[in-house]
Write a protein that holds these residues in place. Sequence first.
Motif, PDB file in Angstrom:
ATOM      1  N   ASP A   9       1.681  -7.937  -2.052  1.00 31.63           N
ATOM      2  CA  ASP A   9       0.607  -7.652  -1.098  1.00 31.63           C
ATOM      3  C   ASP A   9      -0.268  -8.881  -0.863  1.00 31.63           C
ATOM      4  O   ASP A   9      -0.638  -9.198   0.278  1.00 31.63           O
ATOM      5  N   ASP A  21      -1.654  -3.716  -5.123  1.00 32.61           N
ATOM      6  CA  ASP A  21      -1.696  -3.883  -6.582  1.00 32.61           C
ATOM      7  C   ASP A  21      -0.885  -5.082  -7.054  1.00 32.61           C
ATOM      8  O   ASP A  21      -0.858  -5.376  -8.242  1.00 32.61           O
ATOM      9  N   ASP A  51       2.485   2.826  -3.339  1.00 29.92           N
ATOM     10  CA  ASP A  51       2.807   3.066  -4.751  1.00 29.92           C
ATOM     11  C   ASP A  51       2.127   2.049  -5.671  1.00 29.92           C
ATOM     12  O   ASP A  51       2.272   0.840  -5.490  1.00 29.92           O
ATOM     13  N   GLY A  52       1.384   2.553  -6.629  1.00 28.50           N
ATOM     14  CA  GLY A  52       0.678   1.670  -7.556  1.00 28.50           C
ATOM     15  C   GLY A  52      -0.709   1.291  -7.071  1.00 28.50           C
ATOM     16  O   GLY A  52      -1.483   0.688  -7.814  1.00 28.50           O
ATOM     17  N   THR A  53      -1.007   1.640  -5.807  1.00 22.58           N
ATOM     18  CA  THR A  53      -2.328   1.328  -5.251  1.00 22.58           C
ATOM     19  C   THR A  53      -3.069   2.626  -4.918  1.00 22.58           C
ATOM     20  O   THR A  53      -4.170   2.863  -5.410  1.00 22.58           O
ATOM     21  N   ASP A 109      -1.445  -0.777   0.460  1.00 26.70           N
ATOM     22  CA  ASP A 109      -0.172  -0.465  -0.185  1.00 26.70           C
ATOM     23  C   ASP A 109      -0.197   0.987  -0.668  1.00 26.70           C
ATOM     24  O   ASP A 109      -1.264   1.576  -0.841  1.00 26.70           O
TER      25      ASP A 109
HETATM   26 MG   LIG Z   1       2.463  -1.377  -5.010  1.00 26.55          MG
END
Ligand SMILES: [Mg+2]
Length: 151
Positions: free
Chosen positions: A131, A126, A10-12, A8
Amino acid sequence: MNKALFIDRDGTINHDCPYCKDPKDLRIYDDAVDIIKDFRKRGFLIVIVTNQSGINRGYFSEAEFEKFNSALLKELEREGAKVDAVYHCPHRPDEGCLCRKPGTGLLLQAARDLDIDLNSSFVVGDRDDVDGEMARRLGMKYMIIKHNESS
Ligand SMILES: [Mg+2]
């Protein structure tokens, strides 16, 4: 056949903005770099799979998405964490597409394009409901990572 790390974005890999579009906001997590390097070393292709509903919500264009992405890819490559491909879903949740995670469309497309064996591949993200759920639908191995914000 190839094996791949589907990761992933964004955020990962990078701090979530959310709806990241400005390369100035790009901040990459060190542990994501380490994960990518580790999988590369073990012979995995690195494939980013990312929901980008901000495109069809009208928050940013495909071109802006590409601009942020290329800044991200360049920075990762500079750190020795080269990415082989990026697949993104531009749709809003209400569009009912098959590619928005936890839908499996992005993964299946990448597997066809790049001759990837999903059984020997791996998902990292995340969010368990996005995911993790995508991985479970395909019976794949996965890991949900939580960053501490200072990293
Ligand atoms: Mg994410």
